[in-house]
Design an enzyme around this catalytic site. Structure first.
Site, mmCIF file in Angstrom:
data_model
loop_
_atom_site.group_PDB
_atom_site.id
_atom_site.type_symbol
_atom_site.label_atom_id
_atom_site.label_comp_id
_atom_site.label_asym_id
_atom_site.label_seq_id
_atom_site.Cartn_x
_atom_site.Cartn_y
_atom_site.Cartn_z
ATOM 1 N N ASP A 192 0.843 -1.207 0.000
ATOM 2 C CA ASP A 192 0.000 0.000 0.000
ATOM 3 C C ASP A 192 0.877 1.255 0.000
ATOM 4 O O ASP A 192 0.820 2.037 0.942
ATOM 5 C CB ASP A 192 -0.957 -0.007 1.211
ATOM 6 C CG ASP A 192 -0.233 0.066 2.557
ATOM 7 O OD1 ASP A 192 0.939 -0.372 2.634
ATOM 8 O OD2 ASP A 192 -0.828 0.586 3.522
ATOM 9 N N ASP B 195 6.816 1.208 1.947
ATOM 10 C CA ASP B 195 6.499 0.180 0.945
ATOM 11 C C ASP B 195 7.338 0.426 -0.309
ATOM 12 O O ASP B 195 7.833 -0.524 -0.938
ATOM 13 C CB ASP B 195 5.030 0.261 0.506
ATOM 14 C CG ASP B 195 4.054 0.055 1.635
ATOM 15 O OD1 ASP B 195 3.512 -1.030 1.775
ATOM 16 O OD2 ASP B 195 3.834 1.027 2.393
ATOM 17 N N ASN C 122 -2.448 2.857 3.554
ATOM 18 C CA ASN C 122 -1.948 4.182 3.929
ATOM 19 C C ASN C 122 -2.770 5.294 3.288
ATOM 20 O O ASN C 122 -3.008 6.337 3.887
ATOM 21 C CB ASN C 122 -0.489 4.329 3.487
ATOM 22 C CG ASN C 122 0.451 3.514 4.352
ATOM 23 O OD1 ASN C 122 0.276 3.439 5.560
ATOM 24 N ND2 ASN C 122 1.429 2.879 3.730
ATOM 25 N N THR D 78 3.119 -5.952 2.762
ATOM 26 C CA THR D 78 3.561 -4.773 3.522
ATOM 27 C C THR D 78 2.421 -3.773 3.743
ATOM 28 O O THR D 78 2.660 -2.618 4.061
ATOM 29 C CB THR D 78 4.746 -4.072 2.818
ATOM 30 O OG1 THR D 78 4.336 -3.692 1.494
ATOM 31 C CG2 THR D 78 5.960 -4.968 2.732
ATOM 32 N N PHE E 213 -0.589 -0.604 12.651
ATOM 33 C CA PHE E 213 -1.507 -0.100 11.620
ATOM 34 C C PHE E 213 -2.024 -1.182 10.669
ATOM 35 O O PHE E 213 -3.235 -1.298 10.454
ATOM 36 C CB PHE E 213 -0.809 1.014 10.819
ATOM 37 C CG PHE E 213 -1.634 1.572 9.696
ATOM 38 C CD1 PHE E 213 -2.634 2.490 9.932
ATOM 39 C CD2 PHE E 213 -1.409 1.169 8.373
ATOM 40 C CE1 PHE E 213 -3.415 3.008 8.898
ATOM 41 C CE2 PHE E 213 -2.170 1.679 7.328
ATOM 42 C CZ PHE E 213 -3.183 2.605 7.589
ATOM 43 N N ASN E 214 -1.140 -1.971 10.059
ATOM 44 C CA ASN E 214 -1.595 -2.923 9.025
ATOM 45 C C ASN E 214 -2.595 -3.932 9.585
ATOM 46 O O ASN E 214 -3.531 -4.341 8.889
ATOM 47 C CB ASN E 214 -0.400 -3.683 8.426
ATOM 48 C CG ASN E 214 0.454 -2.807 7.541
ATOM 49 O OD1 ASN E 214 -0.019 -1.785 7.031
ATOM 50 N ND2 ASN E 214 1.700 -3.179 7.351
ATOM 51 N N HIS F 119 9.760 0.416 8.311
ATOM 52 C CA HIS F 119 9.057 -0.843 8.587
ATOM 53 C C HIS F 119 9.139 -1.865 7.435
ATOM 54 O O HIS F 119 9.635 -2.980 7.598
ATOM 55 C CB HIS F 119 7.562 -0.573 8.838
ATOM 56 C CG HIS F 119 7.275 0.512 9.807
ATOM 57 N ND1 HIS F 119 7.369 0.344 11.171
ATOM 58 C CD2 HIS F 119 6.871 1.806 9.625
ATOM 59 C CE1 HIS F 119 7.038 1.471 11.783
ATOM 60 N NE2 HIS F 119 6.732 2.364 10.869
ATOM 61 N N ASP F 120 8.560 -1.487 6.283
ATOM 62 C CA ASP F 120 8.270 -2.495 5.257
ATOM 63 C C ASP F 120 9.497 -3.157 4.627
ATOM 64 O O ASP F 120 9.448 -4.351 4.298
ATOM 65 C CB ASP F 120 7.382 -1.878 4.164
ATOM 66 C CG ASP F 120 5.994 -1.557 4.694
ATOM 67 O OD1 ASP F 120 5.580 -2.173 5.691
ATOM 68 O OD2 ASP F 120 5.333 -0.680 4.112
HETATM 69 C C1 BDR Z 1 2.994 -0.044 8.589
HETATM 70 O O1 BDR Z 1 1.940 0.888 8.433
HETATM 71 C C2 BDR Z 1 2.149 1.701 7.317
HETATM 72 O O2 BDR Z 1 1.932 3.036 7.658
HETATM 73 C C3 BDR Z 1 3.541 1.436 6.819
HETATM 74 O O3 BDR Z 1 3.587 1.491 5.402
HETATM 75 C C4 BDR Z 1 3.838 0.056 7.330
HETATM 76 O O4 BDR Z 1 3.420 -0.934 6.425
HETATM 77 C C5 BDR Z 1 3.723 0.236 9.865
HETATM 78 O O5 BDR Z 1 2.862 0.115 10.957
HETATM 79 CA CA CA Z 2 2.874 -0.412 4.166
#
Ligand code: BDR
Ligand code: CA
Length: 317
Positions: A11, A16, A41, A127, A169-170, A243-244
């Site tokens: 996303d 990502d 996102n 991701t 979040f994901n 993160h990703d």
């Molecule tokens: C995840 O949430 C999104 O904002 C980032 O792209 C990542 O995949 C981190 O919590």
């Molecule tokens: Ca992401």
């Protein structure tokens, strides 16, 4: 070595985008069958456009990009413009990409690719919210026979939540899809906030990437500098968590991470802790081990890998 066949479900999202660049830089290890996009996102129409822009910048317009689910399986969408900007990849200038959007729906592509594949031959790298993958599994459970591994960025244990006090979040965006994925029975490797919060894109690290000087390096530096503004304030650290790209770094150099086999279960009901990943790190239940949970990372090694791989884009098309 035969490259590992991967589908990148994402996303974009600055992080990502960097994960996509890292995967595209490594054709001898990773054979990208397709890039599937999902609402996360930012809404789907932007995540699919952003993925295509990243292909253009990397000189890889031949890659197949698919648009998938525009909303979570059972809930209203949650987006993250406050972190990623209104475009989802603020920090670079938006343009209309050359890379085509495939007509096929991402879920149909995932199902068709897996049905046509050999047993345990495809790795799904996720991701974003797990809506596309959860939907594909629900529609056609037999696709799981072809899955070698699911490598995902999602969840949190020691770090607590980044979008709610309990949830990453994901997973929070589509806990129902995440529940399907974590119960699917195929090997899962999860890169949660416990590792991604240690992979900080400090100014020094971003400057090294920027100094590579080519369009991919400049785009990466631009995106990470934007990302930095929000997250450094939020976490009080220098540099934002990347993160990703942890998912792709694991596929390229697994020894950068330390893992423990755990049960991970997703909260799908509680209003207070929706999307919480209950990681049974100390094996205090008899729930089945369903996940390799990443809990440690060599952050310097990670940035060494990222910088060295991005250097390969010196002559983009
Ligand atoms: C995840 O949430 C999104 O904002 C980032 O792209 C990542 O995949 C981190 O919590
Ligand atoms: Ca992401």
């Amino acid at each position: 070595m035969t490259p590992r066949k991967v589908i990148l479900d994402c996303d974009p999202g600055q992080d990502d985008a960097v994960a996509l660049f890292l995967a595209m830089s490594s054709p001898s290890e990773l054979d990208i069958l397709g890039i599937t996009t999902v609402a996360g996102n930012v809404p789907l129409e932007l995540t699919q456009r952003n993925a295509r822009m990243i292909c253009d910048i990397a000189g890889q317009s031949n890659l197949a990009v698919y648009a998938g689910c525009a909303r979570p399986m059972q809930r209203d969408p949650i987006t993250a413009e406050a972190i990623h900007g209104n475009t989802g990849i603020d920090g670079i200038d938006v343009f209309e990409p050359q890379t085509r959007l495939q007509e096929q729906h991402a879920v149909d592509f995932i199902i068709a690719a897996l049905l046509a594949a050999d047993e345990h031959s495809i790795t799904l790298v996720a991701t974003g919210p797990l809506t596309n993958i959860g939907t594909a599994i629900r529609q056609q459970p037999s696709i799981l026979d072809s899955v070698e591994e699911i490598v995902l960025m999602g969840g949190t244990m020691r770090e607590g939540g980044n979008r709610s006090p309990s949830a990453e979040f994901n997973i929070l965006v589509d806990p129902d899809a995440a529940d399907i994925v974590f119960k699917c029975g195929r090997p899962i490797t999860a890169m949660g906030l416990d590792v991604s919060h240690k992979v900080l894109s400090t100014r020094k690290r971003v400057s090294r990437i920027e100094a590579l000087g080519h369009p991919v390096a400049k785009a990466t530096a631009g995106m990470l500098s934007f990302f930095h503004r929000h997250d450094s304030k939020k976490y009080g650290s220098e540099g934002t968590p990347l993160h990703d790209p942890c998912t792709v770094a694991y596929l390229l150099q697994p020894e950068l991470f330390e893992f423990k086999e755990c049960n991970v279960s997703v909260e799908t009901e509680s209003e207070l802790t929706l999307g919480h990943t209950a990681v049974d790190f100390w094996h205090v239940t008899d729930r089945p081990l369903n996940c390799s949970w990443a809990y440690e990372v060599d952050a310097d090694g990670f940035f060494e890998l990222l910088t060295n791989r991005l250097a390969r884009f010196a002559n983009p098309a």
